[in-house]
Design a protein around this motif. Structure first.
Motif, PDB file in Angstrom:
ATOM      1  N   PHE A   1       1.810   3.150   2.541  1.00 20.51           N
ATOM      2  CA  PHE A   1       2.528   4.183   3.324  1.00 20.51           C
ATOM      3  C   PHE A   1       3.113   3.611   4.593  1.00 20.51           C
ATOM      4  CE2 PHE A   1       0.730   7.582   1.009  1.00 20.51           C
ATOM      5  CZ  PHE A   1       1.461   8.628   1.251  1.00 20.51           C
ATOM      6  N   ALA A   2       2.276   2.512   5.169  1.00 17.99           N
ATOM      7  CA  ALA A   2       2.982   1.650   6.181  1.00 17.99           C
ATOM      8  C   ALA A   2       3.992   0.899   5.803  1.00 17.99           C
ATOM      9  CB  ALA A   2       2.119   0.832   7.010  1.00 17.99           C
ATOM     10  N   LYS A   3       4.157   0.324   4.490  1.00 14.14           N
ATOM     11  CA  LYS A   3       5.213  -0.221   4.203  1.00 14.14           C
ATOM     12  C   LYS A   3       6.587   0.778   3.900  1.00 14.14           C
ATOM     13  CE  LYS A   3       2.870  -4.383   2.732  1.00 14.14           C
ATOM     14  NZ  LYS A   3       2.392  -5.292   1.429  1.00 14.14           N
ATOM     15  N   ALA A   4       6.245   1.690   3.210  1.00 11.11           N
ATOM     16  CA  ALA A   4       7.167   2.727   2.758  1.00 11.11           C
ATOM     17  C   ALA A   4       7.875   3.305   4.040  1.00 11.11           C
ATOM     18  CB  ALA A   4       6.540   3.933   1.893  1.00 11.11           C
ATOM     19  N   PHE A   5       7.259   3.347   5.015  1.00  5.20           N
ATOM     20  CA  PHE A   5       8.027   4.053   6.099  1.00  5.20           C
ATOM     21  C   PHE A   5       8.448   3.167   7.224  1.00  5.20           C
ATOM     22  CE2 PHE A   5       5.489   7.706   4.267  1.00  5.20           C
ATOM     23  CZ  PHE A   5       6.809   8.468   4.072  1.00  5.20           C
ATOM     24  N   ALA A   6       8.274   1.922   7.123  1.00  7.17           N
ATOM     25  CA  ALA A   6       8.701   0.664   8.106  1.00  7.17           C
ATOM     26  C   ALA A   6      10.031   0.784   8.517  1.00  7.17           C
ATOM     27  CB  ALA A   6       8.094  -0.525   7.486  1.00  7.17           C
ATOM     28  N   GLY A   7      10.244   1.075   9.752  1.00  9.37           N
ATOM     29  CA  GLY A   7      11.669   0.983  10.130  1.00  9.37           C
ATOM     30  C   GLY A   7      12.410   2.436   9.730  1.00  9.37           C
ATOM     31  N   LYS A   8      11.766   3.469   9.146  1.00  8.47           N
ATOM     32  CA  LYS A   8      12.373   4.600   8.963  1.00  8.47           C
ATOM     33  C   LYS A   8      11.837   5.745   9.955  1.00  8.47           C
ATOM     34  CE  LYS A   8      12.920   3.630   4.003  1.00  8.47           C
ATOM     35  NZ  LYS A   8      12.082   2.539   3.880  1.00  8.47           N
ATOM     36  N   ASP A   9      12.972   6.553  10.150  1.00 11.49           N
ATOM     37  CA  ASP A   9      12.601   7.703  11.043  1.00 11.49           C
ATOM     38  C   ASP A   9      12.154   8.941  10.162  1.00 11.49           C
ATOM     39  OD1 ASP A   9      12.265   9.529  12.952  1.00 11.49           O
ATOM     40  OD2 ASP A   9      14.530  10.007  13.243  1.00 11.49           O
TER      41      ASP A   9
END
Length: 108
Positions: A46-54
């Motif tokens: 989840f951390a990688k999936a949402f890194a830098g995304k709002d």
């Protein structure tokens, strides 16, 4: 969806709602505080999936991006292929009319 999966999703939403960066450590801390055991791979995933995304922006535009892409692609393809569907419709109509030529109908 299992309890662990729901917990990691809710933890992600909590961090996004508070405008806090979504990291594996923060996700783990929230799920531990909630008393839910989650497999460690979910934190990194989840951390990688949402890194830098709002995440808030993703939630607000859930259907708009998915619906716009096929519509745009379909509109471009439809311009050049208008004659083919018209011919197919004529063939289908002819096939339907051929049933009437047999001399009997559904309620005869």
């Amino acid at each position: 969806m299992s309890v662990a999966e729901k917990a990691i999703v809710y933890a992600t939403l909590i961090l996004a709602d508070d405008n806090v960066e979504i990291t594996a450590d923060k996700l783990e801390a929230i799920t531990k505080a909630a008393g839910v055991a989650v497999e460690p791979i979910y934190f990194d995933l989840f951390a990688k999936a949402f890194a830098g995304k709002d995440v808030n922006e993703l939630l607000l535009n859930v259907g708009s991006a998915a619906a716009a892409a096929p519509a745009a692609g379909g509109a471009a393809a439809a311009g050049g292929a208008e004659a083919a569907p018209a011919e197919e419709e004529k063939k289908e109509e002819e096939e339907e009319e051929s049933d009437d030529d047999m001399g009997f109908g559904l309620f005869d």
